[in-house]
Motif scaffolding. Structure first.
Motif, PDB file in Angstrom:
ATOM      1  N   LEU A 170      -7.899  -6.887   1.075  1.00 46.43           N
ATOM      2  CA  LEU A 170      -7.906  -5.449   0.832  1.00 46.43           C
ATOM      3  C   LEU A 170      -8.414  -4.810   2.110  1.00 46.43           C
ATOM      4  O   LEU A 170      -9.491  -5.168   2.606  1.00 46.43           O
ATOM      5  CB  LEU A 170      -8.805  -5.092  -0.349  1.00 46.43           C
ATOM      6  N   LEU A 217      -3.244  -3.772  -0.279  1.00 44.79           N
ATOM      7  CA  LEU A 217      -3.586  -5.070  -0.832  1.00 44.79           C
ATOM      8  C   LEU A 217      -2.629  -6.085  -0.213  1.00 44.79           C
ATOM      9  O   LEU A 217      -1.415  -5.886  -0.236  1.00 44.79           O
ATOM     10  CB  LEU A 217      -3.428  -5.061  -2.356  1.00 44.79           C
ATOM     11  N   GLU A 253     -11.200 -10.320   2.917  1.00 40.07           N
ATOM     12  CA  GLU A 253     -10.197 -11.232   2.364  1.00 40.07           C
ATOM     13  C   GLU A 253     -10.879 -12.434   1.730  1.00 40.07           C
ATOM     14  O   GLU A 253     -12.020 -12.754   2.040  1.00 40.07           O
ATOM     15  CB  GLU A 253      -9.213 -11.696   3.432  1.00 40.07           C
ATOM     16  N   GLY A 289       0.833  -1.193   0.000  1.00 44.28           N
ATOM     17  CA  GLY A 289       0.000   0.000   0.000  1.00 44.28           C
ATOM     18  C   GLY A 289       0.864   1.237   0.000  1.00 44.28           C
ATOM     19  O   GLY A 289       2.054   1.185  -0.274  1.00 44.28           O
ATOM     20  N   GLY A 332     -11.261  -4.718   6.854  1.00 48.98           N
ATOM     21  CA  GLY A 332     -10.980  -5.211   5.508  1.00 48.98           C
ATOM     22  C   GLY A 332     -11.776  -6.446   5.152  1.00 48.98           C
ATOM     23  O   GLY A 332     -12.601  -6.936   5.922  1.00 48.98           O
TER      24      GLY A 332
END
Length: 164
Positions: free
Chosen positions: A135, A158, A124, A33, A122
């Motif tokens: 993410l 990511l 996954e 990132g 996030g």
């Protein structure tokens, strides 16, 4: 009739076993990132129990203007959305160090340390092969020496990890 009941029970059991795909005990990889200072991180995840884990990330940045690193630990809770899909949220903190080099408009050398308070949310996906893709966004607050002018970094990344 017994065969129908037995078949129904077997189908229900198969459905539950397919839904119960479990998060791996360990995952190791990269979290890529950019938060105005850190582009890549080595990332390790360790499941602690059925629905929580610890994530440790070592990030670094090396460019013409400064060198920096940070180590962040995040305690995460995760929930199954659908087969292989999970979402997660967590809180944590860390420590870092930086060294500013000379560049046009700045003629001194400076270095220091800072503390990080972080949140994390996030999504996954765990593939059938031992690969995890995620993410997430990790808002970070920086305390201590003046590493950043605004003391805030929304770290969006990511993640690619090998599960074992």
């Amino acid at each position: 009739m017994k065969k129908v009941i037995l078949s129904a029970v077997m189908l229900i059991g198969l459905a539950f076993s397919a839904e119960a795909q479990e998060v791996s005990k360990n995952a190791l990889g990269l979290r890529l990132g950019d938060s105005d200072g850190f582009g890549g991180e080595l990332s390790y995840q360790r499941r602690l129990s059925g629905d929580n884990r610890l994530e440790l990330d070592l990030g670094w940045r090396n460019n013409d203007h400064y060198d920096a690193y940070k180590l962040v630990g995040v305690y995460q809770w995760f929930w199954n959305i659908d087969q292989g899909f999970y979402w997660y949220a967590g809180v944590g903190g860390g420590i870092g160090s930086y060294s500013i080099n000379r560049y046009p408009g700045y003629d001194g050398n400076d270095s220091g340390t800072f503390l990080v308070a972080a949140g994390d949310i996030g999504i996954e996906y765990n593939f059938d092969i031992p690969l995890q893709v995620s993410l997430d966004i990790r808002p970070e607050l920086y305390f201590g020496d003046d590493f950043r002018d605004d003391n805030f970094g929304p770290d969006i990344a990511l993640g690619l990890r090998y599960r074992f």
